[in-house]
Design an enzyme around this catalytic site. Sequence first.
Site, PDB file in Angstrom:
ATOM      1  N   HIS A  84      17.056  46.674  42.807  1.00 24.77           N
ATOM      2  CA  HIS A  84      15.923  45.841  42.955  1.00 24.77           C
ATOM      3  C   HIS A  84      15.141  45.696  44.066  1.00 24.77           C
ATOM      4  CE1 HIS A  84      19.680  48.441  45.611  1.00 24.77           C
ATOM      5  NE2 HIS A  84      19.092  48.726  44.806  1.00 24.77           N
ATOM      6  N   ASN A 157      24.406  48.997  50.273  1.00 19.08           N
ATOM      7  CA  ASN A 157      25.001  48.333  49.596  1.00 19.08           C
ATOM      8  C   ASN A 157      25.581  47.475  50.143  1.00 19.08           C
ATOM      9  OD1 ASN A 157      23.030  48.898  47.601  1.00 19.08           O
ATOM     10  ND2 ASN A 157      24.261  50.438  46.195  1.00 19.08           N
TER      11      ASN A 157
HETATM   12 FE1  HDD Z   1      19.117  53.579  45.816  1.00 21.91          FE
HETATM   13  C1  HDD Z   1      15.951  51.409  46.427  1.00 21.91           C
HETATM   14  C2  HDD Z   1      20.027  51.191  47.937  1.00 21.91           C
HETATM   15  C3  HDD Z   1      21.557  55.613  44.631  1.00 21.91           C
HETATM   16  C4  HDD Z   1      16.328  55.086  44.080  1.00 21.91           C
HETATM   17  N1  HDD Z   1      18.113  51.602  46.843  1.00 21.91           N
HETATM   18  C5  HDD Z   1      17.212  50.729  46.879  1.00 21.91           C
HETATM   19  C6  HDD Z   1      16.986  49.730  47.618  1.00 21.91           C
HETATM   20  C7  HDD Z   1      18.764  49.785  48.522  1.00 21.91           C
HETATM   21  C8  HDD Z   1      18.692  50.772  47.385  1.00 21.91           C
HETATM   22  C9  HDD Z   1      19.331  48.712  48.843  1.00 21.91           C
HETATM   23  C10 HDD Z   1      16.428  48.220  47.402  1.00 21.91           C
HETATM   24  C11 HDD Z   1      15.190  48.821  49.091  1.00 21.91           C
HETATM   25  C12 HDD Z   1      14.328  47.803  48.909  1.00 21.91           C
HETATM   26  O1  HDD Z   1      15.058  46.867  49.275  1.00 21.91           O
HETATM   27  O2  HDD Z   1      12.977  47.770  49.010  1.00 21.91           O
HETATM   28  N2  HDD Z   1      20.754  53.187  46.342  1.00 21.91           N
HETATM   29  C13 HDD Z   1      20.812  52.707  47.082  1.00 21.91           C
HETATM   30  C14 HDD Z   1      22.696  52.935  47.733  1.00 21.91           C
HETATM   31  C15 HDD Z   1      22.417  54.099  46.499  1.00 21.91           C
HETATM   32  C16 HDD Z   1      21.089  54.321  45.955  1.00 21.91           C
HETATM   33  C17 HDD Z   1      23.129  52.097  48.283  1.00 21.91           C
HETATM   34  C18 HDD Z   1      23.985  55.329  46.444  1.00 21.91           C
HETATM   35  C19 HDD Z   1      24.259  55.341  47.538  1.00 21.91           C
HETATM   36  N3  HDD Z   1      17.816  55.564  44.844  1.00 21.91           N
HETATM   37  C20 HDD Z   1      19.922  55.773  44.866  1.00 21.91           C
HETATM   38  C21 HDD Z   1      19.633  56.999  43.903  1.00 21.91           C
HETATM   39  C22 HDD Z   1      18.212  57.525  43.879  1.00 21.91           C
HETATM   40  C23 HDD Z   1      17.334  55.801  44.050  1.00 21.91           C
HETATM   41  C24 HDD Z   1      20.467  57.833  43.352  1.00 21.91           C
HETATM   42  C25 HDD Z   1      17.346  58.406  42.814  1.00 21.91           C
HETATM   43  C26 HDD Z   1      17.856  59.384  42.778  1.00 21.91           C
HETATM   44  N4  HDD Z   1      16.403  53.330  44.853  1.00 21.91           N
HETATM   45  C27 HDD Z   1      15.643  54.323  44.542  1.00 21.91           C
HETATM   46  C28 HDD Z   1      14.148  53.749  44.245  1.00 21.91           C
HETATM   47  C29 HDD Z   1      14.557  52.456  44.701  1.00 21.91           C
HETATM   48  C30 HDD Z   1      15.477  52.049  45.040  1.00 21.91           C
HETATM   49  C31 HDD Z   1      13.975  54.514  42.893  1.00 21.91           C
HETATM   50  C32 HDD Z   1      13.463  51.421  43.613  1.00 21.91           C
HETATM   51  C33 HDD Z   1      12.835  51.271  44.599  1.00 21.91           C
HETATM   52  C34 HDD Z   1      12.400  51.911  46.146  1.00 21.91           C
HETATM   53  O3  HDD Z   1      13.196  53.326  45.826  1.00 21.91           O
HETATM   54  O4  HDD Z   1      11.431  52.034  47.106  1.00 21.91           O
HETATM   55  O5  HDD Z   1      13.723  55.135  45.018  1.00 21.91           O
END
Ligand code: HDD
Length: 696
Positions: A84, A157
């Site tokens: 993202h 999402n």
């Molecule tokens: Fe995630 C970012 C949505 C599963 C780990 N995620 C991130 C963002 C969105 C989502 C919209 C961007 C937020 C922003 O604008 O700063 N992610 C989801 C959805 C998931 C999902 C809807 C499943 C239903 N994500 C998911 C899992 C993990 C992560 C299973 C880790 C175990 N997601 C992250 C992250 C991020 C992220 C690496 C990257 C940047 C941040 O968090 O701030 O921690």
Amino acid sequence: MTKPAAKKSSAKPSVTDLRGNAGELQQQAGGSHPAMTTQQGIPVPDNQNSLKAYERGPSLLEDFILREKITHFDHERIPERIVHARGTGAHGYFELSQSLAKYTTAQVLTETGKKVPIFVRFSTVAGGAGSVDTPRDVRGFAIKFYTDEGNWDLVGNNVPVFFIQDAMKFPDLVHAVKMEPDRGFPQAASAHDTFWDFISLMPESMHMVMWIMSDRTIPRSLRTIEGFGVHSFRLINAQGDSTFVKFHWRPELGIQSTVWDEALALQAADNDFHRRDLFEALEAGQAPAWELSVQLFTEEQASKLPYDHLDPTKIIPEEIVPLQKIGRFVLNRWPDNFFAETEQVAFCPANVPPGIDFSNDPLLQGRLFSYLDTQLSRLGGPNFAQIPINAPKCPFAHHQRDGHMQMQVPKGRVAYEPSSLQPDSPRASLAQGSRSFAEAAVGSKGRVRPESFADHYSQARMFFRSQSVLEQAHITSALVFELSKVQTPHVRSAVVSQLRVIDEELGQRVAKGLGLSPVPDAVQPAVPVQDLPVSPATRIIDRMKPTLEGRCVAILVDEGSNAESVAAMRKALEAAKASVKLIAPRLGGIRLSDGKEAAIDGQLAGSPSAQFDAVASIIPLESGKKLAKQAAAQNWFRDAFGHLKAIAACKGTHAILDAAGVKPDAGVVDPSDTKAFVKAAVSRIWEREPTLRSLA
Ligand code: HDD
């Protein structure tokens, strides 16, 4: 802090101060400006030249102005989000219309009529921060509600399911979809070997694969995407009772997608297509809004479903548990600064106010850890919640102290609890605080996956069979496109083996599109595949709203275009709430038939028709003849036609349509009939599609 305005000097810069041309030109631009200073507040005499030992001599280390400026510049970038990374944000508010007081104590879900400030960040998933806005990809849709009981982050999402069932697989999924590590490409694309290799070996991803191959992942605008909280959460009421909840939000402008060829064209036409669209809408005072709805259900209801609601690869179709509208949110303000707000905003699904709690969904459980952890490295330390965009707007008080970039200056001796020395120091409050649902826990510890998570194909089949004929064709074509980019033959075959289990015809069509012979055998599913009732609510084409609101229509004009016709067309389109842009072969000096120079918004070659929802053309015969020889003009109409858009073509335009090989159909009308054009332009001309593309 800035210094008071410097006295304006009328004197020309002397040869010796050498501010040079830049300084001189800037002075001519005029205005009254605050004096520039260093970060320490020391006034800067010259922002063009470093300090030299002598004319044409080496720069001096003692130049603290140069060193501070360059040092700060060197550190301007922070690590981009691992997923993202490319995002677009906006401020707004949420207003609850229906209280959920029966189910929860959370004020944000019980106090109707109150405007709760929000910040939303939209994103693509796979691409880097500098990648394009329109790849085929899931869109992130994260909402931060600044409630009176702390921040609530709904990190969703635009697709209601996910690829994997357990957070343990997330790093593998992300490594597979990102650019391949040895070659550093492709950027922002899932159409490559490592992604499909992973997918072919992860049958649990099949339902999500159906959604991402649908047109939802090539949206027309961020203003026209839906949002889903994906997981089941819990609502907890004053008695401590729990009700499961799934969050959904839908755009008031209606869902809208592009067609694949158009999405590809947009990647060349405008990398910032979605960001610019939202920016321009907010600048024009068009505030997009979404309805927030919930699906509420009990443990008992959930236990009767033929799938497990704790499995994030499953939906509960709204035909089974209907959506209840509880409020709406509006985005009405572009951030003042992209980095400070959109880049530094930090979401975390663990941020929930009292009255909202988590379910045992194993993907959600992993997320509860991941987000806080990633912010520590991305934003540089434990005080990122003090950054204005992340700080709660309600009072907050704790005993956390110090650390990198501490911005607060806490007073007093007490930074601990219990304490007796300082009566106003913060204390935990059982009455107000968050409480977890007191779920009885029994069972054996282990790295296990429940039996109820074993069915990977039934909902994938349900989704595919719920789609219209055209949407099924789009999914099939998308699969053929993606797999045609995969270079390893056994990976292509392995995916087809999975698809045959979802739907035999789908598998055969994709195999044919790829030229796979013999067609690979279907895999043996772990449990029998169920034929679930279809869910028409998952379609999009017949749910698109026939409207010009939130859409942009271009009118092509040239020297001598009939001014009255152009004005009438603009009036009709604007009355239908479209934004209108005048496009011409050049920007300046286009005089219409009334002799007045028209204000042109875009030059023809630089404004491909992919950027507009419909196109009109009001040009003289002579101009049509001239433009018919130009590729940019031919492409403009050929693409508009190919992307299923309505076209208003005057007589002069027919020469271009001929040259472009466009055979006018019911979606091509004369601009004199503005009513007919508006009627055609409110939706795509879907019936044209089978005449243009042999859909797989
Ligand atoms: Fe995630 C970012 C949505 C599963 C780990 N995620 C991130 C963002 C969105 C989502 C919209 C961007 C937020 C922003 O604008 O700063 N992610 C989801 C959805 C998931 C999902 C809807 C499943 C239903 N994500 C998911 C899992 C993990 C992560 C299973 C880790 C175990 N997601 C992250 C992250 C991020 C992220 C690496 C990257 C940047 C941040 O968090 O701030 O921690």
